[in-house]
Write a protein that holds these residues in place. Structure first.
Motif, PDB file in Angstrom:
ATOM      1  N   TRP A   1       0.846  -1.192   0.000  1.00  0.00           N
ATOM      2  CA  TRP A   1       0.000   0.000   0.000  1.00  0.00           C
ATOM      3  C   TRP A   1       0.878   1.237   0.000  1.00  0.00           C
ATOM      4  CZ3 TRP A   1      -1.563   3.887   3.750  1.00  0.00           C
ATOM      5  CH2 TRP A   1      -0.715   3.948   4.857  1.00  0.00           C
ATOM      6  N   THR A   2       0.308   2.352  -0.389  1.00  0.00           N
ATOM      7  CA  THR A   2       1.005   3.633  -0.317  1.00  0.00           C
ATOM      8  C   THR A   2       0.001   4.735  -0.013  1.00  0.00           C
ATOM      9  OG1 THR A   2       2.266   5.301  -1.547  1.00  0.00           O
ATOM     10  CG2 THR A   2       0.825   3.868  -2.828  1.00  0.00           C
ATOM     11  N   PRO A   3       0.306   5.603   0.959  1.00  0.00           N
ATOM     12  CA  PRO A   3      -0.615   6.695   1.294  1.00  0.00           C
ATOM     13  C   PRO A   3      -0.428   7.932   0.430  1.00  0.00           C
ATOM     14  CG  PRO A   3       1.194   6.675   2.845  1.00  0.00           C
ATOM     15  CD  PRO A   3       1.425   5.517   1.921  1.00  0.00           C
ATOM     16  N   PHE A   4       0.623   7.963  -0.395  1.00  0.00           N
ATOM     17  CA  PHE A   4       0.993   9.210  -1.072  1.00  0.00           C
ATOM     18  C   PHE A   4       0.847   9.170  -2.591  1.00  0.00           C
ATOM     19  CE2 PHE A   4       3.855   8.889   2.719  1.00  0.00           C
ATOM     20  CZ  PHE A   4       3.175   9.818   3.485  1.00  0.00           C
ATOM     21  N   LEU A   5       0.334   8.096  -3.135  1.00  0.00           N
ATOM     22  CA  LEU A   5       0.253   7.996  -4.592  1.00  0.00           C
ATOM     23  C   LEU A   5      -0.716   9.030  -5.162  1.00  0.00           C
ATOM     24  CD1 LEU A   5       1.211   6.376  -7.069  1.00  0.00           C
ATOM     25  CD2 LEU A   5      -0.863   5.018  -6.831  1.00  0.00           C
ATOM     26  N   LEU A   6      -1.896   9.128  -4.579  1.00  0.00           N
ATOM     27  CA  LEU A   6      -2.879  10.112  -5.024  1.00  0.00           C
ATOM     28  C   LEU A   6      -2.745  11.386  -4.200  1.00  0.00           C
ATOM     29  CD1 LEU A   6      -6.185   8.103  -5.622  1.00  0.00           C
ATOM     30  CD2 LEU A   6      -4.740   9.184  -7.340  1.00  0.00           C
TER      31      LEU A   6
ATOM     32  N   ARG B   1      -4.620  14.157  -8.593  1.00  0.00           N
ATOM     33  CA  ARG B   1      -3.574  13.782  -9.531  1.00  0.00           C
ATOM     34  C   ARG B   1      -2.738  12.681  -8.896  1.00  0.00           C
ATOM     35  NH1 ARG B   1       1.887  17.433  -9.609  1.00  0.00           N
ATOM     36  NH2 ARG B   1       2.254  17.482  -7.354  1.00  0.00           N
ATOM     37  N   VAL B   2      -2.012  11.950  -9.739  1.00  0.00           N
ATOM     38  CA  VAL B   2      -1.037  10.980  -9.249  1.00  0.00           C
ATOM     39  C   VAL B   2       0.247  11.744  -8.957  1.00  0.00           C
ATOM     40  CG1 VAL B   2       0.361   8.975  -9.836  1.00  0.00           C
ATOM     41  CG2 VAL B   2      -2.053   9.039 -10.463  1.00  0.00           C
ATOM     42  N   GLN B   3       0.737  11.643  -7.733  1.00  0.00           N
ATOM     43  CA  GLN B   3       1.926  12.369  -7.313  1.00  0.00           C
ATOM     44  C   GLN B   3       3.145  11.810  -8.070  1.00  0.00           C
ATOM     45  OE1 GLN B   3       4.872  12.510  -5.589  1.00  0.00           O
ATOM     46  NE2 GLN B   3       4.736  14.718  -5.289  1.00  0.00           N
ATOM     47  N   PRO B   4       3.863  12.651  -8.831  1.00  0.00           N
ATOM     48  CA  PRO B   4       4.928  12.140  -9.712  1.00  0.00           C
ATOM     49  C   PRO B   4       5.989  11.305  -9.001  1.00  0.00           C
ATOM     50  CG  PRO B   4       4.419  14.425 -10.242  1.00  0.00           C
ATOM     51  CD  PRO B   4       3.660  14.104  -8.999  1.00  0.00           C
ATOM     52  N   LYS B   5       6.487  11.761  -7.859  1.00  0.00           N
ATOM     53  CA  LYS B   5       7.529  11.012  -7.159  1.00  0.00           C
ATOM     54  C   LYS B   5       7.002   9.664  -6.668  1.00  0.00           C
ATOM     55  CE  LYS B   5      10.299  14.966  -5.611  1.00  0.00           C
ATOM     56  NZ  LYS B   5      10.853  15.693  -4.433  1.00  0.00           N
ATOM     57  N   ALA B   6       5.773   9.659  -6.177  1.00  0.00           N
ATOM     58  CA  ALA B   6       5.179   8.407  -5.706  1.00  0.00           C
ATOM     59  C   ALA B   6       4.951   7.457  -6.870  1.00  0.00           C
ATOM     60  CB  ALA B   6       3.880   8.679  -4.977  1.00  0.00           C
ATOM     61  N   GLN B   7       4.555   8.008  -8.017  1.00  0.00           N
ATOM     62  CA  GLN B   7       4.344   7.161  -9.185  1.00  0.00           C
ATOM     63  C   GLN B   7       5.637   6.500  -9.624  1.00  0.00           C
ATOM     64  OE1 GLN B   7       2.601   9.149 -12.533  1.00  0.00           O
ATOM     65  NE2 GLN B   7       2.463   7.293 -13.756  1.00  0.00           N
ATOM     66  N   ALA B   8       6.752   7.231  -9.511  1.00  0.00           N
ATOM     67  CA  ALA B   8       8.046   6.649  -9.871  1.00  0.00           C
ATOM     68  C   ALA B   8       8.397   5.486  -8.953  1.00  0.00           C
ATOM     69  CB  ALA B   8       9.133   7.727  -9.804  1.00  0.00           C
ATOM     70  N   ALA B   9       8.010   5.600  -7.681  1.00  0.00           N
ATOM     71  CA  ALA B   9       8.312   4.543  -6.714  1.00  0.00           C
ATOM     72  C   ALA B   9       7.348   3.367  -6.834  1.00  0.00           C
ATOM     73  CB  ALA B   9       8.272   5.107  -5.298  1.00  0.00           C
ATOM     74  N   HIS B  10       6.142   3.617  -7.325  1.00  0.00           N
ATOM     75  CA  HIS B  10       5.113   2.572  -7.446  1.00  0.00           C
ATOM     76  C   HIS B  10       4.576   2.596  -8.874  1.00  0.00           C
ATOM     77  CE1 HIS B  10       4.969   1.969  -3.062  1.00  0.00           C
ATOM     78  NE2 HIS B  10       5.064   3.269  -2.982  1.00  0.00           N
TER      79      HIS B  10
END
Length: 247
Positions: free
Chosen positions: A156-161, A187-196
């Motif tokens: 899970w990730t709390p920061f993707l969205l 929006r999808v958070q760019p840094k979080a998207q890179a990690a997930h």
């Protein structure tokens, strides 16, 4: 050792119903009357959004709302009907800072949504705007998502969205007004998207209450654009509107 620690804790702090405070036989349980007061959503229900049907039906059916306007997400499931009994639990959890309710409430969600969880690659909560998060101090959807991840062993990730603007409360708004209110708010958070990386991922979107579905629809859109192959929705409760039954 763990068992003996549990016995010692129960002797110091006897387990109580997490709804009314009555003594129960184990920690994190509901008493009989509180359990029977909850309305769980079980079959038969809409195969797309999980809306409960009042009559038994053979095969798989969709509710009238999904036939008229199929939801953006692939499948939705809710554990409870949002009524007086479930409302008291949910408001106590998110507005009275009763974070100890997260695990038992997520347990209800995990039991109802076990098939969705078995197919999930990543659990993602519906986000709060940062100003609302500061005033409330926690995001109830993220707390439920974390507990679900712990129960199911799913990532899970709390920061993707990310909620990019603070929208007015959805309370009292019509379906169309709710949709306009949250349009372009995520929006999808760019840094979080890179990690997930979302490409070809099966994402489970988690929220506390489903009303018209405007918020999860907006979130689904940005997750889909980011490459998720499927998006399902799991909520603790949902509003049941008369007239949405099968056609």
């Amino acid at each position: 050792m763990k068992r003996w620690l549990g016995v010692a804790l129960d002797s110091l702090l006897p387990p109580r119903c997490y709804a009314c405070g009555t003594l129960v036989d184990r920690q994190g349980a509901l008493c009989g009357p509180c359990w029977s007061g909850l309305h769980f959503i079980t079959a038969p229900s809409c195969m797309r959004c999980g809306y409960p049907f009042e009559i038994g039906l053979d095969g798989h059916h969709m509710c009238g709302a999904c036939l008229a306007h199929p939801p953006a997400y692939d499948r939705g499931i809710s554990a409870l009907v949002y009524d007086d009994a479930s409302r008291a639990l949910i408001l106590g959890f998110k507005r009275a800072d009763r974070l100890e309710l997260a695990k038992p409430l997520a347990g209800l969600m995990a039991q109802t949504g076990r098939d969705l969880l078995a197919q999930t690659d990543l659990i993602v909560p519906v986000p709060l705007h940062r100003t609302r998060l500061l005033s409330r101090r926690f995001n109830q959807s993220a707390v439920l998502a974390r507990a679900l991840a712990q129960i199911s062993g799913t990532s899970w990730t709390p920061f993707l969205l990310e909620r990019t603007r603070r929208t007015p409360s959805q309370g009292g708004l019509s379906r169309a007004e709710r949709a306009r209110n949250v349009r372009g708010a995520f929006r999808v958070q760019p840094k979080a998207q890179a990690a997930h990386a979302l490409k070809d991922k099966h994402v489970l979107l988690v929220d506390d209450v489903l009303t018209t579905g405007a918020t999860v629809t907006a979130c689904t859109g940005v997750l889909r654009k980011a490459g998720a192959s499927s998006i399902s929705v799991l909520t603790l409760a949902r509003v049941v509107t008369p007239g949405q039954g099968p056609i």
